[in-house]
Write an enzyme that holds these catalytic residues in place. Sequence first.
Site, PDB file in Angstrom:
ATOM      1  N   LEU A 150       0.755  -1.235  -0.043  1.00  0.00           N
ATOM      2  CA  LEU A 150       0.137  -0.095  -0.102  1.00  0.00           C
ATOM      3  C   LEU A 150       0.921   1.013  -0.079  1.00  0.00           C
ATOM      4  O   LEU A 150       1.859   1.158   0.544  1.00  0.00           O
ATOM      5  CB  LEU A 150      -0.890  -0.011   1.339  1.00  0.00           C
ATOM      6  CG  LEU A 150      -2.032  -1.025   1.313  1.00  0.00           C
ATOM      7  CD1 LEU A 150      -2.788  -0.880   2.680  1.00  0.00           C
ATOM      8  CD2 LEU A 150      -3.183  -0.533   0.368  1.00  0.00           C
ATOM      9  N   ASP A 151       0.509   2.273  -0.677  1.00  0.00           N
ATOM     10  CA  ASP A 151       1.507   3.390  -0.808  1.00  0.00           C
ATOM     11  C   ASP A 151       1.359   4.347   0.543  1.00  0.00           C
ATOM     12  O   ASP A 151       0.554   3.824   1.320  1.00  0.00           O
ATOM     13  CB  ASP A 151       1.140   4.101  -2.062  1.00  0.00           C
ATOM     14  CG  ASP A 151      -0.035   4.926  -1.949  1.00  0.00           C
ATOM     15  OD1 ASP A 151      -0.594   5.684  -0.942  1.00  0.00           O
ATOM     16  OD2 ASP A 151      -0.963   4.835  -3.090  1.00  0.00           O
ATOM     17  N   GLU A 152       2.325   5.189   0.546  1.00  0.00           N
ATOM     18  CA  GLU A 152       2.498   5.890   2.003  1.00  0.00           C
ATOM     19  C   GLU A 152       1.050   6.517   2.226  1.00  0.00           C
ATOM     20  O   GLU A 152       0.829   6.498   3.560  1.00  0.00           O
ATOM     21  CB  GLU A 152       3.624   6.818   1.708  1.00  0.00           C
ATOM     22  CG  GLU A 152       4.000   7.406   3.151  1.00  0.00           C
ATOM     23  CD  GLU A 152       5.073   8.341   2.910  1.00  0.00           C
ATOM     24  OE1 GLU A 152       5.712   8.924   3.944  1.00  0.00           O
ATOM     25  OE2 GLU A 152       5.693   8.667   1.725  1.00  0.00           O
ATOM     26  N   LYS A 153       0.441   7.143   1.353  1.00  0.00           N
ATOM     27  CA  LYS A 153      -0.646   7.676   1.809  1.00  0.00           C
ATOM     28  C   LYS A 153      -2.095   6.888   1.999  1.00  0.00           C
ATOM     29  O   LYS A 153      -2.896   7.538   2.129  1.00  0.00           O
ATOM     30  CB  LYS A 153      -1.085   8.860   0.837  1.00  0.00           C
ATOM     31  CG  LYS A 153       0.319   9.963   0.763  1.00  0.00           C
ATOM     32  CD  LYS A 153       0.021  11.023  -0.060  1.00  0.00           C
ATOM     33  CE  LYS A 153       1.071  12.286   0.246  1.00  0.00           C
ATOM     34  NZ  LYS A 153       1.016  13.226  -0.687  1.00  0.00           N
ATOM     35  N   SER A 154      -1.980   5.763   1.698  1.00  0.00           N
ATOM     36  CA  SER A 154      -2.973   4.483   1.803  1.00  0.00           C
ATOM     37  C   SER A 154      -2.995   3.931   3.010  1.00  0.00           C
ATOM     38  O   SER A 154      -2.002   3.869   3.660  1.00  0.00           O
ATOM     39  CB  SER A 154      -3.048   3.639   0.571  1.00  0.00           C
ATOM     40  OG  SER A 154      -3.088   4.549  -0.530  1.00  0.00           O
TER      41      SER A 154
END
Length: 193
Positions: A51-55
């Site tokens: 999952l990307d950092e902002k998710s």
Amino acid sequence: MSAIIHKHYKFYKPFGVLSQFSSNNLKESQKKQFLPKPENIPDGLMPVGRLDEKSEGLLLFTTDGKLSDRINRSGIEKEYYAQLDGLITHNAIVQLCKCVEIGFEGKKYSTMPCMAKAIKSPELSEADKKLRIGSHRPSSWISITLTEGKFRQVRKMTAAVGFPTLRLIRIRVGTITLSGLSPGGFEELPDLI
């Protein structure tokens, strides 16, 4: 010769945290926040996908590299709740379901058909203050279920139909859900998928 017993876990990845326990990059390790490694977690534990950092939301972990690879390549459903900037239209949802053209690795890519529908605001932990949810126009929520997982795909898809993602939470991978976890929580699983 005894069989290797693998361990499997689910984790609620909070916003602003990378999907890894550490980094060999000195600059990154000083500036970024990593997953907390709970006590008694076995060596060789790896995330199944990212999952990307902002998710935020559901991340699966296993000590079985072959199983991790099989899950990543098998087209298993991944369901997300996305809070969107603006009140999404029926036409935009239809477009998401059919296919959307997004950029991927410097080229144009047409997404595979997926399931998407408007939903009421789900009961979730409070959004991180860095998201500044209240500073945008009215927002709406969708559930979107994919069987592929290109880099930042959901964000690119919703932006392509005119409704950028403000907040993104993965709530399900196959039959495993986020249920029972708070942000930062780990739970051992008897098996994956």
